[in-house]
Design an enzyme around this catalytic site. Structure first.
Site, short mmCIF file in Angstrom:
data_model
loop_
_atom_site.label_atom_id
_atom_site.label_comp_id
_atom_site.label_asym_id
_atom_site.label_seq_id
_atom_site.Cartn_x
_atom_site.Cartn_y
_atom_site.Cartn_z
N GLY A 197 3.46 -7.58 -5.23
CA GLY A 197 3.10 -6.43 -4.42
C GLY A 197 4.21 -6.11 -3.44
O GLY A 197 4.59 -6.98 -2.64
N SER A 225 5.43 -3.53 -0.41
CA SER A 225 4.84 -2.59 0.54
C SER A 225 5.86 -1.71 1.23
O SER A 225 5.48 -0.79 1.96
CB SER A 225 4.07 -3.37 1.60
OG SER A 225 4.97 -4.14 2.37
N GLY A 262 8.07 -3.21 3.24
CA GLY A 262 8.46 -4.05 4.36
C GLY A 262 9.42 -5.14 3.94
O GLY A 262 9.64 -5.38 2.76
N VAL A 263 9.98 -5.84 4.94
CA VAL A 263 10.96 -6.88 4.65
C VAL A 263 10.31 -8.09 3.98
O VAL A 263 10.94 -8.73 3.12
CB VAL A 263 11.71 -7.29 5.94
CG1 VAL A 263 10.76 -7.93 6.95
CG2 VAL A 263 12.88 -8.20 5.63
N SER A 308 7.64 -8.45 1.81
CA SER A 308 7.41 -8.32 0.37
C SER A 308 8.72 -8.13 -0.39
O SER A 308 8.85 -8.56 -1.54
CB SER A 308 6.45 -7.17 0.08
OG SER A 308 6.97 -5.94 0.54
N MET A 362 0.88 -0.56 -3.80
CA MET A 362 -0.53 -0.18 -3.77
C MET A 362 -0.75 0.92 -2.73
O MET A 362 -0.41 0.74 -1.56
CB MET A 362 -1.40 -1.38 -3.39
CG MET A 362 -1.64 -2.36 -4.48
SD MET A 362 -2.53 -3.83 -3.87
CE MET A 362 -1.16 -4.77 -3.21
N CYS A 391 -10.03 -5.95 2.82
CA CYS A 391 -9.06 -5.38 1.88
C CYS A 391 -8.49 -6.46 0.96
O CYS A 391 -8.36 -6.25 -0.25
CB CYS A 391 -7.94 -4.68 2.65
SG CYS A 391 -6.68 -3.93 1.59
N CYS A 405 -4.35 0.40 9.13
CA CYS A 405 -3.55 1.45 8.50
C CYS A 405 -4.17 2.83 8.64
O CYS A 405 -3.45 3.82 8.85
CB CYS A 405 -3.32 1.11 7.02
SG CYS A 405 -4.85 1.05 6.03
#
Length: 409
Positions: free
Chosen positions: A13, A15, A17-18, A20, A39, A104, A209
């Site tokens: 996954g 996202s 960001g650093v 992932s 996702m 989630c 989020c």
């Protein structure tokens, strides 16, 4: 005869960001057949009319291009609404304070996404950028393991096992956490040293989020109608103000009620009467509890042996990600657990998850149903408590599977 090992496919996954991004990088360096998947779980714009997920998907796709791995996007907006957001709204209306991150992970990331990775992309394992570890490890994928333990990360400050505490064993056995053994500073350096400068200093996402920068009370009023009721002083039983709905308030929260010598804070709520009991001063005894009742627990690896044998078990507990661990004793209760804490804890909140630890192992979790606060006004009546147990029982809120006809983008 030479036996050629099959290269394992890991769906990671990503996202934007650093964390992932570096997770995918490390898997690629280990020689796995890595696939990146973004996702999309929420479809909305912030106050400036910008959809954050549109930015994130661009960054995630750029990461996959740099790493030379396939990139896919999967749309779980409808499923997130049905399985997470609607439950969240119902909880708020019932006077609870839910945790959408745990929900989630339980419903989407380690259920729907997990099934999508296996069924649509042929994954042997999935991976995420969570700061966590497991007894499986990143190098142990050639052998089928017995039940896997969820372990805390090396970086104590960034540890995210709290949010993973409801993960199913069937998912954990097939999940890798590549950055769990690294500090955040080391993750950023790895990104910078390996051509991922576009994420190396990217700000971490914080908060919920779908709320963004908005005030929570303004946000929730868009979905739950106002339902006014009184603020009642726990010491005098006198009304000191009016609120617009119990769904807007959580235990321990400061109430801006005029004309008071000390600020008031929410001590408890009674949904049936729409009453919020408030205590004067941030350290008022009514804000503290040293025991609570929980729903049926979810044990990640297995039920602790000592709990099975003796009906009690000593461990550590927290109900907020940022709070320090507190020593606790848990005992089997007819509808769940009764948890007694080593020291009084402020604002134990029904609806939140109590997460249990022993050493480095995250044992599992249970939702707080009722705090026991030494004779002060109880949060809920017996009818409310009974309905909460019904709401938290496994049969009332099952883990979803792939929705027939769900659209995979």
């Amino acid at each position: 005869m030479i036996v050629i090992k099959r290269i394992r496919r890991v769906v990671c996954g990503v996202s934007g960001g650093v964390d992932s991004s570096v997770a995918a990088l490390l898997l690629k360096k280990k020689g796995y057949d890595v696939v990146g998947v973004f996702m999309k779980n929420w479809d909305g714009k912030d106050e400036l009319g910008v959809c954050q997920s549109d930015k994130d998907v661009e960054v995630a796709e750029r990461t996959c291009k740099i790493l030379n791995i396939p990139f896919f996007e999967v749309n779980f907006v409808k499923e997130y609404w049905n399985h997470v957001f609607e439950n969240l709204l119902q909880d708020y209306q019932a006077g609870l304070t839910p945790n959408p991150d745990i929900l989630c992970n339980y419903h989407i990331k380690f259920d729907l996404f997990f099934d999508y990775a296996k069924e649509k992309l042929g994954a042997d394992f999935v991976a995420t950028g969570h700061y966590a570890r497991s007894s499986l490890g990143i190098n142990s994928v050639e052998t089928e393991s017995e039940n896997t333990k969820l372990l805390t990360s090396r970086d104590d400050f960034k540890d995210q096992t709290f949010f993973l505490s409801h993960i199913k064993q069937s998912s954990l056995k097939k999940t890798l956490f590549p950055i769990g053994g690294l500090l955040k500073s080391e993750v950023r350096k790895l990104a910078s040293d390996n051509g991922l400068e576009h994420v190396s200093n990217r700000q971490d996402s914080t908060g919920i989020c779908f709320i963004g920068r908005r005030n929570f009370q303004e946000f929730i009023s868009e979905y739950v109608p106002n339902n006014p009721g009184p603020f009642i002083d726990v010491d005098t039983d006198e009304e000191v103000g009016q609120h617009l709905g119990i769904h807007m308030w959580t235990l321990g929260q400061r109430c801006r009620i005029g004309g008071c010598l000390k600020p008031y804070f929410v001590a408890s709520k009674q949904p049936e009467t729409r009453t919020i009991f408030v205590a004067s001063g941030t350290n008022h005894p009514a804000l503290f509890s040293n025991a609570f009742l929980s729903s049926t627990p979810h044990w990640i690896h297995s039920t602790p042996g000592e709990l099975q044998e003796n009906k009690t078990f000593d461990c550590f507990f927290r109900f907020q990600h940022t709070k320090p661990l507190t020593a606790a004793q848990i005992a089997v209760h007819q509808s769940g657990l009764i948890v007694t804490l080593d020291r009084p804890t402020r604002a134990l909140t029904p609806g939140q998850y109590a997460v249990f630890y022993s050493g480095q192992e995250c044992l599992g979790c249970a939702r707080i149903v009722q705090n026991l606060n030494n004779g002060w006004h109880n949060c809920m009546t017996e009818t409310s408590i009974s309905s909460m147990y019904d709401r938290f029982s496994e049969g009332k809120n099952p883990s979803p599977s792939i929705v027939p006809g769900a659209k995979f983008v």
